[in-house]
Design a protein around this motif. Structure first.
Motif, PDB file in Angstrom:
ATOM      1  N   ARG A  40       7.388   0.630  -8.230  1.00 47.32           N
ATOM      2  CA  ARG A  40       8.168   1.136  -7.107  1.00 47.32           C
ATOM      3  C   ARG A  40       9.619   0.715  -7.327  1.00 47.32           C
ATOM      4  O   ARG A  40      10.133  -0.177  -6.654  1.00 47.32           O
ATOM      5  CB  ARG A  40       7.629   0.600  -5.783  1.00 47.32           C
ATOM      6  CG  ARG A  40       8.119   1.387  -4.568  1.00 47.32           C
ATOM      7  CD  ARG A  40       7.330   1.040  -3.343  1.00 47.32           C
ATOM      8  NE  ARG A  40       7.815   1.777  -2.178  1.00 47.32           N
ATOM      9  CZ  ARG A  40       7.290   1.689  -0.965  1.00 47.32           C
ATOM     10  NH1 ARG A  40       6.245   0.912  -0.759  1.00 47.32           N
ATOM     11  NH2 ARG A  40       7.811   2.378   0.044  1.00 47.32           N
TER      12      ARG A  40
ATOM     13  N   THR B 218       0.543  -4.549  -8.607  1.00 48.50           N
ATOM     14  CA  THR B 218       1.355  -3.768  -7.678  1.00 48.50           C
ATOM     15  C   THR B 218       1.854  -2.501  -8.364  1.00 48.50           C
ATOM     16  O   THR B 218       2.393  -2.571  -9.471  1.00 48.50           O
ATOM     17  CB  THR B 218       2.557  -4.605  -7.215  1.00 48.50           C
ATOM     18  OG1 THR B 218       2.080  -5.776  -6.558  1.00 48.50           O
ATOM     19  CG2 THR B 218       3.431  -3.817  -6.254  1.00 48.50           C
TER      20      THR B 218
ATOM     21  N   THR C 228       9.168  -2.439  -3.198  1.00 52.06           N
ATOM     22  CA  THR C 228       7.969  -2.919  -2.523  1.00 52.06           C
ATOM     23  C   THR C 228       8.358  -3.837  -1.364  1.00 52.06           C
ATOM     24  O   THR C 228       9.104  -4.801  -1.565  1.00 52.06           O
ATOM     25  CB  THR C 228       7.071  -3.701  -3.494  1.00 52.06           C
ATOM     26  OG1 THR C 228       6.814  -2.905  -4.656  1.00 52.06           O
ATOM     27  CG2 THR C 228       5.758  -4.087  -2.828  1.00 52.06           C
TER      28      THR C 228
ATOM     29  N   VAL D 161       9.499  -3.059  -9.436  1.00 56.86           N
ATOM     30  CA  VAL D 161       8.726  -2.982  -8.195  1.00 56.86           C
ATOM     31  C   VAL D 161       9.617  -3.339  -7.001  1.00 56.86           C
ATOM     32  O   VAL D 161       9.146  -3.727  -5.936  1.00 56.86           O
ATOM     33  CB  VAL D 161       7.498  -3.917  -8.231  1.00 56.86           C
ATOM     34  CG1 VAL D 161       6.474  -3.421  -9.243  1.00 56.86           C
ATOM     35  CG2 VAL D 161       7.910  -5.362  -8.559  1.00 56.86           C
TER      36      VAL D 161
END
Length: 268
Positions: free
Chosen positions: A132, A129, A119, A116
């Motif tokens: 990413r 989440t 992010t 992630v």
């Protein structure tokens, strides 16, 4: 519990081998390199093989009656996309297939915050989440997490993905005051992942109880992970750096920067 630790010669692997043994578990090491100096290989609890070699992995499972796997093997840096997928996804697949074949139902996987990493920073990042990734390394960790989820659904395997922050003896940068995972808390995290009752597929953030934490520790606490250390203890020893502002812009820190960018495929 008899536990196979992959990547056992690595920085985290050596800590896991000792820490889990100290907690009463029997540990079996697997790495591409021979056992570190001082390890008693006569016990047959060390295997030198590549986790991407499904036959070699199956041979290890055939030798030992294992209860669980702690999967730490893999290149911790950036590589081409195929190499990253082999290092983190193919190795995970080989282990999961061997687990299904031999009735082993628990795996704790070293995922990464870089799943992630792109992010933007906000107050506290939860496990909900969306993926990413910031690199091909991060892409491979996202794919490995998806594979764990598939095998949890398809075969009933309990799989805990630990999105590890910054594993160091002590924090070495301002970012690491938020993302640090101490060696002792690392072992506590693995122990929780190994013993949590029926977690199914679960994700936690692998950091210590840092005052400046960027990631929510509550999902780990629900699994029994109770970190004891806090990077703030070392705050006075960490000097400010010109890179601090950039490293705080996204949760992946420097992995978001241009220095980590490269083509997906190596060409002759």
């Amino acid at each position: 519990m008899k536990i196979l630790v992959t990547g056992a010669a690595g920085t985290i692997g050596q800590v896991a081998m000792v820490g889990l043994a100290d907690r009463g578990h029997t540990v079996v090491g697997l790495d591409r390199v021979p056992a570190p100096e001082g390890y008693d290989e006569s016990t047959n609890d060390w295997h030198t093989a590549d986790c991407a070699d499904a036959d070699a992995v199956a041979d290890v499972f055939a030798v030992h009656r294992l209860d669980a796997v702690v999967h730490l093997a893999g290149n911790p840096g950036e590589a081409s996309l195929p190499d990253s997928l082999t290092s983190h996804v193919v190795t995970t697949a080989a282990l999961l297939d061997a687990m299904v074949e031999h009735g082993v139902t628990r795996i704790v996987h070293a995922s990464s915050n870089h799943a992630v990493g792109r992010t933007p920073r906000r107050e506290l990042l939860g496990i909900d989440t969306p993926p990413r990734p910031d690199t091909f390394y991060g892409v491979a960790k996202v794919a490995a997490e998806a594979l764990l989820s598939l095998y949890a659904d398809r075969h009933g395997i309990d799989a805990v993905a630990c999105r590890i922050g910054s594993f160091q003896p002590q924090p070495e940068s301002v970012r690491q005051l938020s993302t640090w995972l101490s060696p002792d808390d690392c072992v506590r995290m693995f122990e929780a992942g190994l013993t949590a009752p029926s977690p199914g597929y679960a994700v936690l953030y692998g950091i210590s109880a840092n005052t400046r934490a960027w990631w929510d520790l509550e999902p780990g606490r629900r699994l029994g992970y109770q970190p004891q250390d806090d990077a703030e203890e070392f705050a006075q020893l960490v000097a400010a750096s010109p890179q601090d502002e950039d490293e705080a812009a996204h949760v992946g820190g420097a992995f978001v920067g241009e220095s980590m960018q490269r083509p997906a495929l190596d060409r002759a």
